[in-house]
Scaffold this active site. Sequence first.
Site, PDB file in Angstrom:
ATOM      1  N   ARG A  79       0.792  -1.223   0.000  1.00 41.60           N
ATOM      2  CA  ARG A  79       0.000   0.000   0.000  1.00 41.60           C
ATOM      3  C   ARG A  79       0.832   1.285   0.000  1.00 41.60           C
ATOM      4  NH1 ARG A  79      -2.689  -3.824   1.671  1.00 41.60           N
ATOM      5  NH2 ARG A  79      -0.736  -4.317   2.652  1.00 41.60           N
ATOM      6  N   THR A  80       1.794   1.342   0.910  1.00 37.50           N
ATOM      7  CA  THR A  80       2.511   2.614   1.066  1.00 37.50           C
ATOM      8  C   THR A  80       3.253   2.937  -0.225  1.00 37.50           C
ATOM      9  OG1 THR A  80       2.767   2.032   3.384  1.00 37.50           O
ATOM     10  CG2 THR A  80       4.091   3.873   2.584  1.00 37.50           C
ATOM     11  N   LYS A 110      26.345  -4.606  -1.439  1.00 31.44           N
ATOM     12  CA  LYS A 110      27.820  -4.558  -1.556  1.00 31.44           C
ATOM     13  C   LYS A 110      28.429  -3.868  -0.338  1.00 31.44           C
ATOM     14  CE  LYS A 110      27.109  -3.745  -6.452  1.00 31.44           C
ATOM     15  NZ  LYS A 110      27.094  -2.633  -7.417  1.00 31.44           N
ATOM     16  N   ARG A 132      11.321   3.756   3.223  1.00 34.12           N
ATOM     17  CA  ARG A 132      10.965   2.796   4.279  1.00 34.12           C
ATOM     18  C   ARG A 132      12.214   1.990   4.601  1.00 34.12           C
ATOM     19  NH1 ARG A 132       5.839  -1.192   4.507  1.00 34.12           N
ATOM     20  NH2 ARG A 132       4.934   0.798   5.134  1.00 34.12           N
ATOM     21  N   HIS A 143       5.186   5.788  11.517  1.00 34.52           N
ATOM     22  CA  HIS A 143       4.670   5.663  10.144  1.00 34.52           C
ATOM     23  C   HIS A 143       3.744   6.873   9.938  1.00 34.52           C
ATOM     24  CE1 HIS A 143       3.480   4.021   6.430  1.00 34.52           C
ATOM     25  NE2 HIS A 143       3.071   2.811   6.781  1.00 34.52           N
TER      26      HIS A 143
HETATM   27  N1   CP Z   1      -0.154   0.013   5.819  1.00 38.57           N
HETATM   28  C1   CP Z   1       1.034  -0.275   5.281  1.00 38.57           C
HETATM   29  O1   CP Z   1       2.076   0.305   5.639  1.00 38.57           O
HETATM   30  O2   CP Z   1       0.981  -1.262   4.332  1.00 38.57           O
HETATM   31  P1   CP Z   1       2.216  -1.751   3.469  1.00 38.57           P
HETATM   32  O3   CP Z   1       3.189  -2.425   4.432  1.00 38.57           O
HETATM   33  O4   CP Z   1       1.661  -2.700   2.463  1.00 38.57           O
HETATM   34  O5   CP Z   1       2.860  -0.553   2.852  1.00 38.57           O
END
Ligand code: CP
Length: 307
Positions: free
Chosen positions: A51-52, A80, A101, A129
């Site tokens: 999603r993110t 590496k 991320r 998040h």
């Molecule tokens: N909600 C969320 O962070 O989903 P993903 O891990 O799929 O990005």
Amino acid sequence: MKNKSLVSISDYSRDEILKVLELAALFEARPNRPLLRDKVVASLFFEPSTRTRLSFETAINRLGARVIGFTDSSSSSTTKGETLKDTIKMVSNYADLIVMRHPLEGSARYASEQARVPVINAGDGANQHPTQTLLDLYSIKKTQGTLDNLNIYMVGDLKYGRTVHSLLMALSHFNPTFYFVAPKELAMPREYKIFLKERGIPFYEQFEMGKLDQADILYMTRVQKERFSDPMEYERVKNAYVLRNAMLAGTRDKLRVLHPLPRVNEIHVDVDSNPKAYYFEQAENGVYTRMGIIAAIMGLEAELTNN
Ligand code: CP
């Protein structure tokens, strides 16, 4: 917000949060606004995501910018031995904005200190998040008509679930009452409870979900298997809570069930057809909210509000 990194939700004031939600509503009304045609955004995912990453990339595309990056650090020079510092310094030379991320807590703050361009934290380990939080707030405001004075139930993995940590901090601006439902191994960490106590925000901790008749928002979470060092501990708690449709009988009409997704088995599929299930719409809201965040950071606010 212009040119400022978004690492923790505490980087934004109450007014800045509300501004992003306002921009998100403009994008929901008209999503295709190619205002960033000359910009490049780097999307660096050192940890898996559906999603993110996809909602960020959709947001970037709808804003007319181009995306570079990787979806798996094994295809980058990290394998590496290249450090995060060097990676970020390099990518700063290529892109106007970095979305990252990473599995390590604090990595987003560190990246923002190394980068010449703003960094958006798309999740750093069990820490924060913030973009999920902004889309959660957007979803709450849209379904409840307000962010103020709500009863918020958070259920499941409150220890490793970064989304609940960010959401708790953001909602602290809006006079909430929290109900934390978790096994003791996955209880809300002490620092977040201190945070609430310092602000006089009431919270109750319980092991059972119990009656949900006073809940406005039921925020379910997945037990974060990937963050357990002891697999036996995961086995002990993985099925601690499963929400079933029958459990929503007698709840408020306005109650909405949210989940950052992905789910494993903590929401039974029989909930999906209940009108109170909102998690898929919540994920859709991620596109508009992330457009709002990018627009705010790239300084499009005046252009958007004047058109
Ligand atoms: N909600 C969320 O962070 O989903 P993903 O891990 O799929 O990005």
